[in-house]
Design a protein around this motif. Structure first.
Motif, PDB file in Angstrom:
ATOM      1  N   GLY A 128      49.483-104.857  77.316  1.00 35.46           N
ATOM      2  CA  GLY A 128      50.892-105.191  77.145  1.00 35.46           C
ATOM      3  C   GLY A 128      51.471-104.920  75.773  1.00 35.46           C
ATOM      4  N   ARG A 129      50.741-104.245  74.910  1.00 39.67           N
ATOM      5  CA  ARG A 129      51.233-103.913  73.570  1.00 39.67           C
ATOM      6  C   ARG A 129      51.917-102.547  73.583  1.00 39.67           C
ATOM      7  NH1 ARG A 129      51.315-107.206  69.635  1.00 39.67           N
ATOM      8  NH2 ARG A 129      50.851-105.550  68.190  1.00 39.67           N
ATOM      9  N   PRO A 130      53.049-102.407  72.891  1.00 41.85           N
ATOM     10  CA  PRO A 130      53.700-101.093  72.830  1.00 41.85           C
ATOM     11  C   PRO A 130      52.767-100.044  72.236  1.00 41.85           C
ATOM     12  CG  PRO A 130      55.132-102.791  71.943  1.00 41.85           C
ATOM     13  CD  PRO A 130      53.791-103.431  72.161  1.00 41.85           C
ATOM     14  N   ARG A 131      52.874 -98.842  72.774  1.00 45.35           N
ATOM     15  CA  ARG A 131      52.088 -97.724  72.237  1.00 45.35           C
ATOM     16  C   ARG A 131      52.879 -96.444  72.415  1.00 45.35           C
ATOM     17  NH1 ARG A 131      46.727 -96.363  75.445  1.00 45.35           N
ATOM     18  NH2 ARG A 131      46.351 -95.352  73.467  1.00 45.35           N
ATOM     19  N   ARG A 132      52.494 -95.439  71.654  1.00 41.57           N
ATOM     20  CA  ARG A 132      53.177 -94.151  71.756  1.00 41.57           C
ATOM     21  C   ARG A 132      52.962 -93.552  73.146  1.00 41.57           C
ATOM     22  NH1 ARG A 132      55.005 -91.629  67.244  1.00 41.57           N
ATOM     23  NH2 ARG A 132      54.574 -92.698  65.290  1.00 41.57           N
ATOM     24  N   GLN A 133      54.021 -92.917  73.634  1.00 42.64           N
ATOM     25  CA  GLN A 133      53.922 -92.206  74.903  1.00 42.64           C
ATOM     26  C   GLN A 133      53.073 -90.951  74.699  1.00 42.64           C
ATOM     27  OE1 GLN A 133      57.881 -92.325  77.086  1.00 42.64           O
ATOM     28  NE2 GLN A 133      58.499 -92.529  74.949  1.00 42.64           N
ATOM     29  N   PRO A 134      52.445 -90.458  75.751  1.00 37.34           N
ATOM     30  CA  PRO A 134      51.694 -89.209  75.609  1.00 37.34           C
ATOM     31  C   PRO A 134      52.590 -88.094  75.062  1.00 37.34           C
ATOM     32  CG  PRO A 134      51.175 -90.259  77.705  1.00 37.34           C
ATOM     33  CD  PRO A 134      52.319 -91.033  77.096  1.00 37.34           C
ATOM     34  N   PRO A 135      52.061 -87.278  74.142  1.00 38.91           N
ATOM     35  CA  PRO A 135      52.872 -86.229  73.505  1.00 38.91           C
ATOM     36  C   PRO A 135      53.510 -85.269  74.516  1.00 38.91           C
ATOM     37  CG  PRO A 135      50.728 -86.395  72.440  1.00 38.91           C
ATOM     38  CD  PRO A 135      50.699 -87.314  73.611  1.00 38.91           C
ATOM     39  N   GLN A 136      52.792 -84.947  75.592  1.00 38.49           N
ATOM     40  CA  GLN A 136      53.365 -84.031  76.580  1.00 38.49           C
ATOM     41  C   GLN A 136      54.567 -84.661  77.294  1.00 38.49           C
ATOM     42  OE1 GLN A 136      50.335 -85.354  76.466  1.00 38.49           O
ATOM     43  NE2 GLN A 136      49.318 -85.398  78.444  1.00 38.49           N
ATOM     44  N   TRP A 137      54.583 -85.987  77.407  1.00 40.41           N
ATOM     45  CA  TRP A 137      55.736 -86.666  77.997  1.00 40.41           C
ATOM     46  C   TRP A 137      56.942 -86.548  77.068  1.00 40.41           C
ATOM     47  CZ3 TRP A 137      54.014 -91.886  80.587  1.00 40.41           C
ATOM     48  CH2 TRP A 137      52.995 -91.624  81.527  1.00 40.41           C
ATOM     49  N   LEU A 138      56.701 -86.729  75.775  1.00 38.89           N
ATOM     50  CA  LEU A 138      57.800 -86.595  74.810  1.00 38.89           C
ATOM     51  C   LEU A 138      58.346 -85.167  74.811  1.00 38.89           C
ATOM     52  CD1 LEU A 138      56.520 -88.844  71.896  1.00 38.89           C
ATOM     53  CD2 LEU A 138      58.488 -89.258  73.389  1.00 38.89           C
ATOM     54  N   ASP A 139      57.471 -84.173  75.020  1.00 36.35           N
ATOM     55  CA  ASP A 139      57.923 -82.785  75.130  1.00 36.35           C
ATOM     56  C   ASP A 139      58.852 -82.627  76.341  1.00 36.35           C
ATOM     57  OD1 ASP A 139      56.383 -82.122  72.920  1.00 36.35           O
ATOM     58  OD2 ASP A 139      54.752 -81.244  74.115  1.00 36.35           O
ATOM     59  N   ILE A 140      58.484 -83.234  77.463  1.00 37.42           N
ATOM     60  CA  ILE A 140      59.326 -83.187  78.666  1.00 37.42           C
ATOM     61  C   ILE A 140      60.664 -83.855  78.384  1.00 37.42           C
ATOM     62  CG2 ILE A 140      59.560 -84.094  81.022  1.00 37.42           C
ATOM     63  CD1 ILE A 140      56.472 -83.657  81.296  1.00 37.42           C
ATOM     64  N   PHE A 141      60.624 -85.016  77.722  1.00 41.38           N
ATOM     65  CA  PHE A 141      61.866 -85.729  77.402  1.00 41.38           C
ATOM     66  C   PHE A 141      62.755 -84.899  76.480  1.00 41.38           C
ATOM     67  CE2 PHE A 141      59.643 -90.062  78.117  1.00 41.38           C
ATOM     68  CZ  PHE A 141      59.874 -89.970  79.474  1.00 41.38           C
ATOM     69  N   THR A 142      62.160 -84.207  75.512  1.00 39.79           N
ATOM     70  CA  THR A 142      62.922 -83.364  74.603  1.00 39.79           C
ATOM     71  C   THR A 142      63.648 -82.280  75.376  1.00 39.79           C
ATOM     72  OG1 THR A 142      61.410 -83.815  72.773  1.00 39.79           O
ATOM     73  CG2 THR A 142      62.755 -81.818  72.590  1.00 39.79           C
ATOM     74  N   ARG A 143      62.953 -81.665  76.344  1.00 37.86           N
ATOM     75  CA  ARG A 143      63.585 -80.622  77.177  1.00 37.86           C
ATOM     76  C   ARG A 143      64.734 -81.220  77.999  1.00 37.86           C
ATOM     77  NH1 ARG A 143      58.229 -78.961  77.870  1.00 37.86           N
ATOM     78  NH2 ARG A 143      58.115 -79.792  79.980  1.00 37.86           N
ATOM     79  N   LEU A 144      64.523 -82.402  78.580  1.00 39.78           N
ATOM     80  CA  LEU A 144      65.593 -83.037  79.373  1.00 39.78           C
ATOM     81  C   LEU A 144      66.798 -83.375  78.508  1.00 39.78           C
ATOM     82  CD1 LEU A 144      63.589 -85.423  81.736  1.00 39.78           C
ATOM     83  CD2 LEU A 144      64.844 -83.357  82.371  1.00 39.78           C
ATOM     84  N   LEU A 145      66.547 -83.892  77.312  1.00 35.99           N
ATOM     85  CA  LEU A 145      67.650 -84.225  76.418  1.00 35.99           C
ATOM     86  C   LEU A 145      68.417 -82.974  75.986  1.00 35.99           C
ATOM     87  CD1 LEU A 145      65.937 -86.985  74.263  1.00 35.99           C
ATOM     88  CD2 LEU A 145      67.926 -87.292  75.759  1.00 35.99           C
ATOM     89  N   SER A 146      67.716 -81.862  75.794  1.00 32.50           N
ATOM     90  CA  SER A 146      68.398 -80.642  75.368  1.00 32.50           C
ATOM     91  C   SER A 146      69.276 -80.065  76.479  1.00 32.50           C
ATOM     92  CB  SER A 146      67.389 -79.593  74.883  1.00 32.50           C
ATOM     93  OG  SER A 146      66.632 -79.090  75.972  1.00 32.50           O
ATOM     94  N   LYS A 147      68.934 -80.335  77.741  1.00 28.73           N
ATOM     95  CA  LYS A 147      69.766 -79.872  78.867  1.00 28.73           C
ATOM     96  C   LYS A 147      71.090 -80.618  78.924  1.00 28.73           C
ATOM     97  CE  LYS A 147      66.155 -78.426  82.078  1.00 28.73           C
ATOM     98  NZ  LYS A 147      65.593 -78.666  83.420  1.00 28.73           N
ATOM     99  N   GLY A 148      71.099 -81.838  78.379  1.00 28.77           N
ATOM    100  CA  GLY A 148      72.311 -82.644  78.424  1.00 28.77           C
ATOM    101  C   GLY A 148      73.336 -82.283  77.366  1.00 28.77           C
ATOM    102  N   ASN A 149      72.947 -81.454  76.432  1.00 30.01           N
ATOM    103  CA  ASN A 149      73.869 -81.084  75.338  1.00 30.01           C
ATOM    104  C   ASN A 149      74.693 -79.884  75.666  1.00 30.01           C
ATOM    105  OD1 ASN A 149      72.901 -83.219  73.848  1.00 30.01           O
ATOM    106  ND2 ASN A 149      71.333 -81.986  72.843  1.00 30.01           N
TER     107      ASN A 149
END
Length: 149
Positions: A128-149
């Protein structure tokens, strides 16, 4: 040939669209969708959005990496849904941080917005402790965020 697979959403640009039909069990005595069921619809849509984007939550859980936990939800109800309505939950990632993401969601009936929500999900260890998301997930999120711009 028809498929027996459950419904799946799809991306249109940066937005994920997930179909939902209102069943009798979703409604209250007044015949409208019980307010808590909108949270269920949105949870299904978020899980589907991540799966369609290429994020394997089950593997992360089974591998002991962690899971998402909802930290914050803000809801605004605009209009009710009723039995047999065809709805679409529209989800869009609005922020990604090392251990969390924020997803804006709208429950739509045609062009009418019924519910608007902002959901913050934090990635946590099995303890139940916060931890960093897997790096490949953050890469996916970066791509999704860039589509919104």
């Amino acid at each position: 040939m028809t498929s027996d697979a459950p419904p799946s959403g799809r991306f249109e640009g940066s937005e994920h669209r997930f179909p939902v039909r209102v069943y009798f069990e979703d409604t209250d005595l007044s015949g409208v969708v019980y307010h808590a069921n909108y949270l269920r619809y949105m949870e299904r849509a978020r899980s589907d959005m991540l799966r369609v984007a290429g994020i394997d939550q089950r593997a992360a859980f089974e591998g002991g990496q962690g899971v998402y936990a909802v930290r914050d939800v803000a809801l605004r109800f605009a209009a009710p849904a009723r039995l047999d309505d065809d709805l679409v939950v529209v989800s869009r990632l609005t922020a990604a941080r090392p251990a969390a993401c924020v997803i804006q969601q709208r429950v739509m009936k045609g062009d009418a917005m019924l519910v608007d929500a902002s959901v913050e999900a934090v990635f946590v260890t099995p303890a139940g402790r916060p931890r960093r998301q897997p790096p490949q997930w953050l890469d996916i999120f970066t791509r999704l965020l860039s589509k919104g711009n």
